[in-house]
Design a protein around this motif. Structure first.
Motif, PDB file in Angstrom:
ATOM      1  N   PHE A 205       0.353  -1.513   0.029  1.00  0.00           N
ATOM      2  CA  PHE A 205       0.005  -0.488  -0.146  1.00  0.00           C
ATOM      3  C   PHE A 205       0.607   1.489   0.228  1.00  0.00           C
ATOM      4  CE2 PHE A 205      -3.176  -2.519   1.336  1.00  0.00           C
ATOM      5  CZ  PHE A 205      -4.320  -2.842   0.062  1.00  0.00           C
ATOM      6  N   ILE A 206       2.415   1.570   0.496  1.00  0.00           N
ATOM      7  CA  ILE A 206       3.397   1.894   0.137  1.00  0.00           C
ATOM      8  C   ILE A 206       3.039   2.809  -1.749  1.00  0.00           C
ATOM      9  CG2 ILE A 206       5.263   3.342   0.287  1.00  0.00           C
ATOM     10  CD1 ILE A 206       6.172   1.460   2.634  1.00  0.00           C
ATOM     11  N   ALA A 207       2.863   1.744  -1.939  1.00  0.00           N
ATOM     12  CA  ALA A 207       3.553   1.844  -3.946  1.00  0.00           C
ATOM     13  C   ALA A 207       1.983   1.993  -4.168  1.00  0.00           C
ATOM     14  CB  ALA A 207       3.966   0.543  -4.289  1.00  0.00           C
ATOM     15  N   THR A 208       0.764   3.192  -4.289  1.00  0.00           N
ATOM     16  CA  THR A 208      -0.222   3.053  -4.466  1.00  0.00           C
ATOM     17  C   THR A 208      -0.298   4.839  -4.335  1.00  0.00           C
ATOM     18  OG1 THR A 208      -1.281   3.828  -1.989  1.00  0.00           O
ATOM     19  CG2 THR A 208      -1.857   1.563  -2.965  1.00  0.00           C
ATOM     20  N   ASP A 209      -1.744   5.032  -5.278  1.00  0.00           N
ATOM     21  CA  ASP A 209      -1.757   6.726  -5.758  1.00  0.00           C
ATOM     22  C   ASP A 209      -2.412   7.738  -4.291  1.00  0.00           C
ATOM     23  OD1 ASP A 209      -1.305   5.893  -8.105  1.00  0.00           O
ATOM     24  OD2 ASP A 209      -3.403   5.916  -8.212  1.00  0.00           O
ATOM     25  N   GLU A 210      -2.555   7.023  -2.632  1.00  0.00           N
ATOM     26  CA  GLU A 210      -3.187   7.741  -2.632  1.00  0.00           C
ATOM     27  C   GLU A 210      -1.925   8.548  -1.161  1.00  0.00           C
ATOM     28  OE1 GLU A 210      -4.678   5.016  -3.545  1.00  0.00           O
ATOM     29  OE2 GLU A 210      -6.590   5.572  -4.002  1.00  0.00           O
ATOM     30  N   CYS A 211      -1.137   7.423  -1.047  1.00  0.00           N
ATOM     31  CA  CYS A 211      -0.332   7.346   0.332  1.00  0.00           C
ATOM     32  C   CYS A 211       0.981   8.239   0.198  1.00  0.00           C
ATOM     33  CB  CYS A 211       0.665   5.705   0.295  1.00  0.00           C
ATOM     34  SG  CYS A 211       1.990   5.580   1.587  1.00  0.00           S
ATOM     35  N   GLY A 212       1.122   9.391   0.553  1.00  0.00           N
ATOM     36  CA  GLY A 212       2.029  10.678   0.961  1.00  0.00           C
ATOM     37  C   GLY A 212       3.576   9.960   0.963  1.00  0.00           C
ATOM     38  N   ALA A 213       3.893   9.209   0.639  1.00  0.00           N
ATOM     39  CA  ALA A 213       5.428   8.860   0.335  1.00  0.00           C
ATOM     40  C   ALA A 213       5.154   9.508  -0.761  1.00  0.00           C
ATOM     41  CB  ALA A 213       5.679   7.345   0.750  1.00  0.00           C
ATOM     42  N   HIS A 214       7.564   9.833  -1.098  1.00  0.00           N
ATOM     43  CA  HIS A 214       8.069  10.516  -1.921  1.00  0.00           C
ATOM     44  C   HIS A 214       6.961   9.410  -3.137  1.00  0.00           C
ATOM     45  CE1 HIS A 214      10.541  12.005  -4.816  1.00  0.00           C
ATOM     46  NE2 HIS A 214      10.794  13.437  -3.814  1.00  0.00           N
ATOM     47  N   PRO A 215       7.680   9.595  -4.327  1.00  0.00           N
ATOM     48  CA  PRO A 215       7.586   9.018  -5.406  1.00  0.00           C
ATOM     49  C   PRO A 215       8.872   8.526  -5.516  1.00  0.00           C
ATOM     50  CG  PRO A 215       6.520  11.050  -6.099  1.00  0.00           C
ATOM     51  CD  PRO A 215       6.961  11.483  -4.741  1.00  0.00           C
ATOM     52  N   ASP A 216       9.910   8.768  -5.310  1.00  0.00           N
ATOM     53  CA  ASP A 216      11.024   7.825  -5.139  1.00  0.00           C
ATOM     54  C   ASP A 216      11.315   6.735  -4.485  1.00  0.00           C
ATOM     55  OD1 ASP A 216      12.622   9.811  -6.934  1.00  0.00           O
ATOM     56  OD2 ASP A 216      14.331  10.837  -5.412  1.00  0.00           O
ATOM     57  N   TYR A 217      10.412   7.291  -3.651  1.00  0.00           N
ATOM     58  CA  TYR A 217       9.607   5.490  -2.689  1.00  0.00           C
ATOM     59  C   TYR A 217      10.079   4.630  -3.133  1.00  0.00           C
ATOM     60  CZ  TYR A 217       8.894   3.391   2.593  1.00  0.00           C
ATOM     61  OH  TYR A 217       8.937   2.978   3.220  1.00  0.00           O
ATOM     62  N   LYS A 218       8.074   4.726  -3.569  1.00  0.00           N
ATOM     63  CA  LYS A 218       7.527   4.167  -4.165  1.00  0.00           C
ATOM     64  C   LYS A 218       7.584   3.288  -5.185  1.00  0.00           C
ATOM     65  CE  LYS A 218       3.069   7.481  -3.057  1.00  0.00           C
ATOM     66  NZ  LYS A 218       2.425   8.115  -4.021  1.00  0.00           N
ATOM     67  N   GLN A 219       8.445   4.224  -6.018  1.00  0.00           N
ATOM     68  CA  GLN A 219       9.179   3.877  -7.419  1.00  0.00           C
ATOM     69  C   GLN A 219      10.270   2.040  -7.228  1.00  0.00           C
ATOM     70  OE1 GLN A 219       7.527   5.218 -10.411  1.00  0.00           O
ATOM     71  NE2 GLN A 219       8.855   2.714 -11.183  1.00  0.00           N
ATOM     72  N   ALA A 220      11.590   3.352  -5.739  1.00  0.00           N
ATOM     73  CA  ALA A 220      12.383   1.849  -5.720  1.00  0.00           C
ATOM     74  C   ALA A 220      11.427   0.571  -5.045  1.00  0.00           C
ATOM     75  CB  ALA A 220      12.664   2.412  -4.008  1.00  0.00           C
ATOM     76  N   ILE A 221      10.492   0.539  -4.432  1.00  0.00           N
ATOM     77  CA  ILE A 221       9.135  -0.317  -3.939  1.00  0.00           C
ATOM     78  C   ILE A 221       9.363  -1.418  -5.280  1.00  0.00           C
ATOM     79  CG2 ILE A 221       6.744  -1.652  -3.316  1.00  0.00           C
ATOM     80  CD1 ILE A 221       7.661   1.112  -1.181  1.00  0.00           C
ATOM     81  N   VAL A 222       8.068  -0.868  -5.994  1.00  0.00           N
ATOM     82  CA  VAL A 222       8.313  -2.108  -7.411  1.00  0.00           C
ATOM     83  C   VAL A 222       9.602  -1.832  -8.196  1.00  0.00           C
ATOM     84  CG1 VAL A 222       7.451  -0.920  -9.940  1.00  0.00           C
ATOM     85  CG2 VAL A 222       6.072  -0.175  -8.593  1.00  0.00           C
ATOM     86  N   ALA A 223      10.558  -1.373  -8.042  1.00  0.00           N
ATOM     87  CA  ALA A 223      12.145  -1.592  -8.613  1.00  0.00           C
ATOM     88  C   ALA A 223      12.284  -2.430  -7.653  1.00  0.00           C
ATOM     89  CB  ALA A 223      12.968  -0.875  -9.024  1.00  0.00           C
ATOM     90  N   ALA A 224      12.299  -3.296  -6.817  1.00  0.00           N
ATOM     91  CA  ALA A 224      13.671  -3.549  -6.029  1.00  0.00           C
ATOM     92  C   ALA A 224      12.445  -5.125  -6.214  1.00  0.00           C
ATOM     93  CB  ALA A 224      12.463  -3.724  -3.970  1.00  0.00           C
TER      94      ALA A 224
END
Ligand SMILES: Cc1cc2nc3c(=O)[nH]c(=O)nc-3n(C[C@H](O)[C@H](O)[C@H](O)COP(=O)(O)O)c2cc1C
Length: 337
Positions: A205-224
């Motif tokens: 749920f961090i890698a979602t549109d609604e989560c307020g985390a930075h896009p770099d963080y979300k992208q790092a989750i997708v890439a990992a």
């Protein structure tokens, strides 16, 4: 056969046995609301709500209700080493009950005071556990269910696999929810088939549109991939699952010798834990909002669990809940006669 009707959905009056777990510093009101609106249940992390996203707790709870008037939960971290902190937690629980919250997820310590406060109001309390010993303590405190945190979880992972932990927690007479390692619908259905009454997800749920985390963080989750997740003692003093970044590579994952010595001392360990709690709260907040932890000069940590393996895009939280529900429904991708 539907896997969606479980003891958890019956207790909480929700449609999908899927919890968006509390995450300091990633849980914002919009994420909680999106998961609950789609039929799962979002859990508020009060410190994240107040200190990361700048909401007064009561106002934040009302904001969630304006977006989705559905059941939500709240996390109560019971850390006894500070009387002031405990007093504040009691106030948060009072506010939550007044604002209609009826689901509480307790972590660490004895959940008895939370049960005593919320059960007379119809509240349900689930306790995070990593092994049977803690489950028995939680049940002695009167909790209504358990969240079994396994060795693939984000945050503070446990020592056992989802299968072994489920076996260990048999015969206790309460529903058990699986936490850790669930990144896609396949993982979700597998957990329900093991016999879990539901699943608690964080990283997905961090890698979602609604989560307020930075896009770099979300992208790092997708890439990992799962091999990019390591356990470090350097943030909170106990193993915490983080993404391997250049800084983690450089500094290693063991606590320094002075910290280790202080953590062992009978008098100094409380002081050291407090130091870790305060420093990590600040460090993790900055890292989640600022991005850039992949830069070679960064000293930031991004928390994530091995569920990164199954996460391949940033998407709306509701789409995840609906896809998982469809997979576990009659005629769904994983439906068996
Ligand atoms: C960034 C992050 C922060 C977390 N913070 C908390 C927290 O404040 N309180 C808590 O009880 N659990 C916390 N957790 C654990 C989650 O609620 C959940 O149990 C866990 O993420 C499940 O594993 P998964 O990430 O593989 O889905 C956190 C997890 C992550 C990834």
């Amino acid at each position: 056969m539907t896997l969606l009707k479980t003891a958890l959905t019956a207790q909480l009056n929700i449609e999908v046995p899927l919890i968006c777990g509390a995450m300091y510093p990633c849980t914002n009101p919009e994420l909680v609301a999106a998961v609950s609106a789609a039929g799962g249940i979002g859990v508020v992390q009060p410190l994240s709500m107040i200190y990361v996203y700048g909401h007064d707790l009561r106002e934040g709870l009302r904001l969630i209700r304006r977006i989705a008037d559905k059941p939500i939960g709240m996390n109560v971290l019971i850390e006894r080493s500070s009387a002031r902190y405990l007093e504040r937690m009691r106030q948060y629980v009072d506010i939550a009950v007044e604002e209609g919250v009826r689901f509480f997820v307790t972590s660490l310590g004895n959940p008895r005071w939370v049960v005593d406060r919320v059960a007379p109001e119809g509240g349900i309390v689930y306790h995070d556990v990593t092994e049977r010993k803690w489950a028995e303590k939680g049940l002695a405190g009167g909790v209504h269910g358990l969240i079994a945190v396994n060795d693939r979880a984000g945050g503070h992972a446990g020592p056992y696999s989802a299968e072994r932990l489920f076996e260990q927690l048999q015969g206790l007479g309460v529903p058990v929810v699986c936490a850790g390692g669930i990144g896609n619908a396949d993982d979700f259905v597998r957990a329900l088939r093991i016999g879990y009454a539901g699943a608690q997800l964080g990283t997905r749920f961090i890698a979602t549109d609604e989560c307020g985390a930075h896009p770099d963080y979300k992208q790092a989750i997708v890439a990992a991939t799962e091999d990019d997740i390591v356990l470090t003692e350097r943030v909170t003093g106990v193993p915490l699952a983080v993404i391997r970044t250049p800084y983690v590579e450089r500094i290693g994952t063991k606590a320094g010798p002075v910290a280790r010595w202080l953590l062992r001392g009978r008098k100094t360990k409380h002081w050291m834990r407090m130091f870790y709690a305060l420093r990590s709260a600040w460090q993790l907040k900055r890292a989640s909002l600022a991005g850039g932890a992949r830069e070679p000069t960064s000293k930031d940590y991004w928390q994530a669990g091995k569920s990164v393996e199954g996460i391949d895009k940033i998407e709306p939280a509701g789409a995840i809940v609906r896809r998982f529900a469809a997979a576990a429904s009659p005629g769904g991708a994983f439906d068996l006669p």
